[in-house]
Scaffold this active site. Sequence first.
Site, PDB file in Angstrom:
ATOM      1  CG  ASP A  30      -2.168   0.975   1.231  1.00  8.34           C
ATOM      2  OD1 ASP A  30      -3.154   0.432   0.980  1.00  8.34           O
ATOM      3  OD2 ASP A  30      -1.811   2.133   1.127  1.00  8.34           O
ATOM      4  CB  ILE A  31       0.760   4.368  -2.086  1.00  4.98           C
ATOM      5  CG1 ILE A  31       1.822   5.266  -2.648  1.00  4.98           C
ATOM      6  CG2 ILE A  31      -0.512   5.068  -1.895  1.00  4.98           C
ATOM      7  CD1 ILE A  31       1.290   5.764  -4.060  1.00  4.98           C
ATOM      8  CB  VAL A  96      -9.099   2.096  -4.983  1.00  2.06           C
ATOM      9  CG1 VAL A  96      -8.914   1.511  -6.382  1.00  2.06           C
ATOM     10  CG2 VAL A  96      -8.059   3.316  -4.571  1.00  2.06           C
ATOM     11  CG  HIS A 100      -8.738  -2.833  -2.254  1.00  2.18           C
ATOM     12  ND1 HIS A 100      -9.413  -2.159  -3.056  1.00  2.18           N
ATOM     13  CD2 HIS A 100      -8.513  -2.169  -1.203  1.00  2.18           C
ATOM     14  CE1 HIS A 100      -9.853  -1.169  -2.526  1.00  2.18           C
ATOM     15  NE2 HIS A 100      -9.263  -0.929  -1.196  1.00  2.18           N
ATOM     16  CG  HIS A 102      -6.636  -2.691   3.251  1.00  2.00           C
ATOM     17  ND1 HIS A 102      -6.005  -1.529   2.724  1.00  2.00           N
ATOM     18  CD2 HIS A 102      -7.969  -2.452   2.640  1.00  2.00           C
ATOM     19  CE1 HIS A 102      -6.800  -0.610   2.157  1.00  2.00           C
ATOM     20  NE2 HIS A 102      -8.283  -1.107   2.096  1.00  2.00           N
TER      21      HIS A 102
HETATM   22  P1  5GP Z   1      -9.564   1.597   0.063  1.00  2.00           P
HETATM   23  O1  5GP Z   1      -9.851   2.801   1.325  1.00  2.00           O
HETATM   24  O2  5GP Z   1     -10.437   1.822  -0.848  1.00  2.00           O
HETATM   25  O3  5GP Z   1     -10.067   0.439   1.039  1.00  2.00           O
HETATM   26  O4  5GP Z   1      -8.051   1.511   0.103  1.00  2.00           O
HETATM   27  C1  5GP Z   1      -7.239   1.989  -1.054  1.00  2.00           C
HETATM   28  C2  5GP Z   1      -6.000   1.767  -0.820  1.00  2.00           C
HETATM   29  O5  5GP Z   1      -5.437   2.022  -1.746  1.00  2.00           O
HETATM   30  C3  5GP Z   1      -5.536   2.920   0.292  1.00  2.00           C
HETATM   31  O6  5GP Z   1      -4.917   2.233   1.374  1.00  2.00           O
HETATM   32  C4  5GP Z   1      -4.418   3.595  -0.718  1.00  2.00           C
HETATM   33  O7  5GP Z   1      -3.311   3.953   0.228  1.00  2.00           O
HETATM   34  C5  5GP Z   1      -4.043   2.393  -1.483  1.00  2.00           C
HETATM   35  N1  5GP Z   1      -3.504   3.174  -2.705  1.00  2.00           N
HETATM   36  C6  5GP Z   1      -4.301   4.148  -3.688  1.00  2.00           C
HETATM   37  N2  5GP Z   1      -3.783   4.413  -4.776  1.00  2.00           N
HETATM   38  C7  5GP Z   1      -2.554   3.618  -4.784  1.00  2.00           C
HETATM   39  C8  5GP Z   1      -1.394   3.315  -5.499  1.00  2.00           C
HETATM   40  O8  5GP Z   1      -1.270   4.174  -6.688  1.00  2.00           O
HETATM   41  N3  5GP Z   1      -0.570   2.460  -5.163  1.00  2.00           N
HETATM   42  C9  5GP Z   1      -0.542   1.665  -4.231  1.00  2.00           C
HETATM   43  N4  5GP Z   1       0.479   0.915  -4.045  1.00  2.00           N
HETATM   44  N5  5GP Z   1      -1.650   2.002  -3.249  1.00  2.00           N
HETATM   45  C10 5GP Z   1      -2.328   2.687  -3.565  1.00  2.00           C
END
Ligand code: 5GP
Length: 113
Positions: A30-31, A96, A100, A102
Amino acid sequence: MSDCIFCKIANGEMETELLYKDEQVVAFKDINPQAAIHFLIIPVKHIPTIYDLEEEDNQLVGHMYQVAKKLAEEYNIAERGYRMVANCKDDGGQVVYHVHFHLLGGEKLGDLC
Ligand code: 5GP
Ligand code: ZN
């Protein structure tokens, strides 16, 4: 989905170091890590949310948990434990819209529920 960032990562259009890859699943860091270990495990196939998963995706979801196990072993968090989280839509905190999990660990995580 041409404008989906995770599709771009899965199909190699966006350069990202992959920790795991096969025909169905990829995993990467995760970024914006929220724990010592914070990986994302995603299907190659674009599915917007976990609510969009169909019966036919059951094998895929099971496989994602098996990939998590492999990564947990590889990164030495299998013994102490880890957490798998899937946020769904707005109230669930999803940002996103490509399914996915985590994979979080490497430290004692706070209680969620
Ligand atoms: P969500 O909030 O949708 O469950 O998690 C999306 C995750 O994707 C976040 O933890 C965010 O830091 C990660 N993320 C968003 N864009 C990117 C990216 O371009 N590269 C990577 N490696 N992680 C990303
Ligand atoms: Zn996608």
